[in-house]
Scaffold this motif. Structure first.
Motif, PDB file in Angstrom:
ATOM      1  N   THR A 152      -9.554   0.877  -5.577  1.00  0.00           N
ATOM      2  CA  THR A 152      -9.796   2.312  -5.433  1.00  0.00           C
ATOM      3  C   THR A 152     -10.941   2.676  -6.381  1.00  0.00           C
ATOM      4  N   GLU A 209     -10.950   4.272  -1.126  1.00  0.00           N
ATOM      5  CA  GLU A 209     -10.096   3.091  -1.150  1.00  0.00           C
ATOM      6  C   GLU A 209     -10.682   2.006  -0.256  1.00  0.00           C
ATOM      7  N   THR A 210     -10.652   0.785  -0.778  1.00  0.00           N
ATOM      8  CA  THR A 210     -10.989  -0.371   0.040  1.00  0.00           C
ATOM      9  C   THR A 210      -9.743  -1.243   0.085  1.00  0.00           C
ATOM     10  N   ASP A 211      -9.824  -2.371   0.777  1.00  0.00           N
ATOM     11  CA  ASP A 211      -8.669  -3.259   0.813  1.00  0.00           C
ATOM     12  C   ASP A 211      -8.423  -3.916  -0.539  1.00  0.00           C
ATOM     13  N   LYS A 212      -9.390  -3.804  -1.450  1.00  0.00           N
ATOM     14  CA  LYS A 212      -9.268  -4.464  -2.746  1.00  0.00           C
ATOM     15  C   LYS A 212      -9.126  -3.512  -3.930  1.00  0.00           C
ATOM     16  N   GLU A 264     -13.613   6.905   7.423  1.00  0.00           N
ATOM     17  CA  GLU A 264     -14.154   5.615   7.003  1.00  0.00           C
ATOM     18  C   GLU A 264     -15.649   5.793   6.741  1.00  0.00           C
ATOM     19  N   THR A 280     -12.338   3.967   2.758  1.00  0.00           N
ATOM     20  CA  THR A 280     -11.704   5.155   3.328  1.00  0.00           C
ATOM     21  C   THR A 280     -11.689   6.236   2.254  1.00  0.00           C
ATOM     22  N   VAL A 332     -17.454  -6.145   0.745  1.00  0.00           N
ATOM     23  CA  VAL A 332     -16.859  -4.896   1.219  1.00  0.00           C
ATOM     24  C   VAL A 332     -17.910  -4.097   1.987  1.00  0.00           C
TER      25      VAL A 332
END
Length: 112
Positions: free
Chosen positions: A44, A39-42, A65, A17, A13
Motif C-alpha cells: 500500500t 494498493e497493489t498486490d504487494k 485501477e 487500485t 507492478v
C-alpha cells in the motif's frame, strides 16, 4: 494547477487500485501531505501532495485501477478553497487580582 500523478510502483507492478482518498475536493493541502492511498498486490502506497494549495479535482475515484504516471487529481495553487469555519479565539489567560501593598503610616503595634 498541479497534477497529482501515480508514482512508479516498482519493477514488476503495472497498476494499482485507489484504496481511499484522505482529503476531499475543495480541502486545503500542504506540500508533501498524504492525499490518497494506492494498493497493489504487494504494497500500500501513500501519494503525497506535490505542492501546497487546494485539492481541486479527483480524477480517479476509490476503487479505480490506475497505471504509473496517470493523473489522480489536481491541486490549485493558493487560497481557492472553501472558507473554513472560523476558529474560536483562544480565551485570554485569567490574570489573578493582586493587591498592591500599602505603605504603613503611623505607629505599628508589635505583639509581645
Amino acid at each position: 494547477m498541479t497534477d497529482i500523478l501515480v508514482p512508479t510502483l516498482g519493477e514488476s507492478v503495472s497498476s494499482a487500485t485507489v484504496a481511499r482518498w484522505l482529503k476531499k475536493a475543495g480541502e486545503a493541502v500542504a506540500a508533501d501531505e498524504p492525499l490518497v492511498e494506492l494498493e497493489t498486490d504487494k504494497v500500500t502506497v501513500e501519494v503525497n501532495a506535490p505542492s501546497a494549495g487546494v485539492l481541486e479535482a479527483i480524477a480517479a475515484a476509490e476503487g479505480a485501477e490506475v497505471a504509473p504516471g496517470s493523473v489522480l487529481g489536481s491541486i490549485a495553487a493558493g487560497g481557492a478553497a472553501k472558507p473554513a469555519a472560523p476558529q474560536p479565539a483562544a480565551a485570554a489567560p485569567a490574570v489573578p487580582h493582586v493587591e498592591t501593598p500599602r505603605a504603613v503610616t503611623g505607629p505599628v503595634a508589635v505583639p509581645g
